[in-house]
Design a protein around this motif. Sequence first.
Motif, PDB file in Angstrom:
ATOM      1  N   LEU A   1      48.688  71.131  -7.490  1.00  0.00           N
ATOM      2  CA  LEU A   1      50.070  70.837  -7.139  1.00  0.00           C
ATOM      3  C   LEU A   1      50.493  69.513  -7.762  1.00  0.00           C
ATOM      4  N   PRO A   2      50.583  69.448  -9.107  1.00  0.00           N
ATOM      5  CA  PRO A   2      50.865  68.173  -9.776  1.00  0.00           C
ATOM      6  C   PRO A   2      52.219  67.583  -9.450  1.00  0.00           C
ATOM      7  N   SER A   3      53.205  68.403  -9.076  1.00  0.00           N
ATOM      8  CA  SER A   3      54.523  67.850  -8.767  1.00  0.00           C
ATOM      9  C   SER A   3      54.454  66.961  -7.530  1.00  0.00           C
ATOM     10  N   LEU A   4      53.539  67.255  -6.636  1.00  0.00           N
ATOM     11  CA  LEU A   4      53.422  66.434  -5.435  1.00  0.00           C
ATOM     12  C   LEU A   4      52.845  65.061  -5.747  1.00  0.00           C
ATOM     13  N   ILE A   5      51.894  64.982  -6.662  1.00  0.00           N
ATOM     14  CA  ILE A   5      51.351  63.661  -6.987  1.00  0.00           C
ATOM     15  C   ILE A   5      52.400  62.833  -7.714  1.00  0.00           C
ATOM     16  N   ALA A   6      53.226  63.459  -8.508  1.00  0.00           N
ATOM     17  CA  ALA A   6      54.273  62.716  -9.212  1.00  0.00           C
ATOM     18  C   ALA A   6      55.249  62.099  -8.228  1.00  0.00           C
ATOM     19  N   SER A   7      55.501  62.778  -7.114  1.00  0.00           N
ATOM     20  CA  SER A   7      56.446  62.242  -6.141  1.00  0.00           C
ATOM     21  C   SER A   7      55.815  61.167  -5.268  1.00  0.00           C
ATOM     22  N   LYS A   8      54.506  61.002  -5.368  1.00  0.00           N
ATOM     23  CA  LYS A   8      53.825  60.047  -4.495  1.00  0.00           C
ATOM     24  C   LYS A   8      53.362  58.790  -5.215  1.00  0.00           C
ATOM     25  N   ILE A   9      52.824  58.918  -6.426  1.00  0.00           N
ATOM     26  CA  ILE A   9      52.176  57.779  -7.057  1.00  0.00           C
ATOM     27  C   ILE A   9      53.071  57.203  -8.148  1.00  0.00           C
ATOM     28  N   LEU A  10      53.615  56.033  -7.894  1.00  0.00           N
ATOM     29  CA  LEU A  10      54.436  55.318  -8.854  1.00  0.00           C
ATOM     30  C   LEU A  10      54.237  53.831  -8.586  1.00  0.00           C
ATOM     31  N   THR A  11      53.502  53.183  -9.454  1.00  0.00           N
ATOM     32  CA  THR A  11      53.186  51.770  -9.244  1.00  0.00           C
ATOM     33  C   THR A  11      54.369  50.892  -9.625  1.00  0.00           C
TER      34      THR A  11
ATOM     35  N   ARG B   1      35.259  59.904   6.232  1.00  0.00           N
ATOM     36  CA  ARG B   1      34.237  58.856   6.124  1.00  0.00           C
ATOM     37  C   ARG B   1      33.974  58.580   4.658  1.00  0.00           C
ATOM     38  N   VAL B   2      34.094  57.314   4.289  1.00  0.00           N
ATOM     39  CA  VAL B   2      33.958  56.922   2.893  1.00  0.00           C
ATOM     40  C   VAL B   2      33.133  55.642   2.815  1.00  0.00           C
ATOM     41  N   GLU B   3      32.277  55.569   1.809  1.00  0.00           N
ATOM     42  CA  GLU B   3      31.495  54.348   1.604  1.00  0.00           C
ATOM     43  C   GLU B   3      32.448  53.212   1.226  1.00  0.00           C
ATOM     44  N   PRO B   4      32.085  51.980   1.609  1.00  0.00           N
ATOM     45  CA  PRO B   4      32.961  50.835   1.323  1.00  0.00           C
ATOM     46  C   PRO B   4      33.293  50.670  -0.161  1.00  0.00           C
ATOM     47  N   GLU B   5      32.310  50.921  -1.046  1.00  0.00           N
ATOM     48  CA  GLU B   5      32.572  50.762  -2.473  1.00  0.00           C
ATOM     49  C   GLU B   5      33.619  51.777  -2.953  1.00  0.00           C
ATOM     50  N   LYS B   6      33.483  53.016  -2.482  1.00  0.00           N
ATOM     51  CA  LYS B   6      34.430  54.053  -2.873  1.00  0.00           C
ATOM     52  C   LYS B   6      35.805  53.740  -2.304  1.00  0.00           C
ATOM     53  N   TRP B   7      35.862  53.259  -1.058  1.00  0.00           N
ATOM     54  CA  TRP B   7      37.144  52.900  -0.439  1.00  0.00           C
ATOM     55  C   TRP B   7      37.836  51.794  -1.242  1.00  0.00           C
ATOM     56  N   SER B   8      37.045  50.847  -1.725  1.00  0.00           N
ATOM     57  CA  SER B   8      37.608  49.767  -2.544  1.00  0.00           C
ATOM     58  C   SER B   8      38.216  50.315  -3.833  1.00  0.00           C
ATOM     59  N   ARG B   9      37.516  51.256  -4.465  1.00  0.00           N
ATOM     60  CA  ARG B   9      38.055  51.865  -5.694  1.00  0.00           C
ATOM     61  C   ARG B   9      39.328  52.648  -5.400  1.00  0.00           C
ATOM     62  N   TRP B  10      39.342  53.375  -4.283  1.00  0.00           N
ATOM     63  CA  TRP B  10      40.543  54.132  -3.898  1.00  0.00           C
ATOM     64  C   TRP B  10      41.714  53.193  -3.629  1.00  0.00           C
ATOM     65  N   THR B  11      41.428  52.100  -2.938  1.00  0.00           N
ATOM     66  CA  THR B  11      42.485  51.144  -2.622  1.00  0.00           C
ATOM     67  C   THR B  11      43.064  50.548  -3.898  1.00  0.00           C
ATOM     68  N   ALA B  12      42.201  50.220  -4.850  1.00  0.00           N
ATOM     69  CA  ALA B  12      42.683  49.681  -6.123  1.00  0.00           C
ATOM     70  C   ALA B  12      43.504  50.727  -6.873  1.00  0.00           C
ATOM     71  N   ALA B  13      43.055  51.971  -6.864  1.00  0.00           N
ATOM     72  CA  ALA B  13      43.771  53.041  -7.554  1.00  0.00           C
ATOM     73  C   ALA B  13      45.115  53.343  -6.890  1.00  0.00           C
ATOM     74  N   ALA B  14      45.199  53.159  -5.581  1.00  0.00           N
ATOM     75  CA  ALA B  14      46.445  53.426  -4.856  1.00  0.00           C
ATOM     76  C   ALA B  14      47.528  52.417  -5.210  1.00  0.00           C
ATOM     77  N   ALA B  15      47.160  51.254  -5.694  1.00  0.00           N
ATOM     78  CA  ALA B  15      48.102  50.228  -6.161  1.00  0.00           C
ATOM     79  C   ALA B  15      49.191  49.924  -5.123  1.00  0.00           C
ATOM     80  N   GLY B  16      48.772  49.701  -3.888  1.00  0.00           N
ATOM     81  CA  GLY B  16      49.739  49.322  -2.856  1.00  0.00           C
ATOM     82  C   GLY B  16      50.339  50.490  -2.094  1.00  0.00           C
ATOM     83  N   MET B  17      50.063  51.690  -2.527  1.00  0.00           N
ATOM     84  CA  MET B  17      50.571  52.878  -1.847  1.00  0.00           C
ATOM     85  C   MET B  17      49.785  53.078  -0.552  1.00  0.00           C
ATOM     86  N   PRO B  18      50.412  53.558   0.524  1.00  0.00           N
ATOM     87  CA  PRO B  18      49.638  53.826   1.741  1.00  0.00           C
ATOM     88  C   PRO B  18      48.502  54.805   1.461  1.00  0.00           C
ATOM     89  N   MET B  19      47.332  54.509   2.008  1.00  0.00           N
ATOM     90  CA  MET B  19      46.156  55.323   1.693  1.00  0.00           C
ATOM     91  C   MET B  19      46.337  56.777   2.117  1.00  0.00           C
TER      92      MET B  19
END
Length: 127
Positions: A47-57, A15-33
Amino acid sequence: MTEPKRIRPAPKSVRVEPEKWSRWTAAAAGMPMNAFIIACVDYCIGLPSLIASKILTDDDHRALTKAHAALGAGRIPNNLNQIAKALNEQALIMSPDVEADLKEACGYVISIGRIFHKVAKSMRWRP
């Protein structure tokens, strides 16, 4: 013989507030939430290696591709090949200082190549 049916874990919800969800969506840059949230949590627990394999705009893709192309089109690898050819043909005599400089330059080119390989592997990036 048929393969056993893959068992998926039960879905989870957050459960996330709409404002926070909007910020997360913008930060995800098109990546599935789902992938974005998993990557962020993995990163936060160390586990920084896992974020590197996931987030690439898309911008990251463009920057990496441009840098990779610049390295390949650059004069340094080509010049090193020409020097190696001249040495093999004995058209160039190498002093110990020149040899040390060439080894250092080759080391830099190899290191840069390894960095691109590591980035490509960890981020599922294709140059």
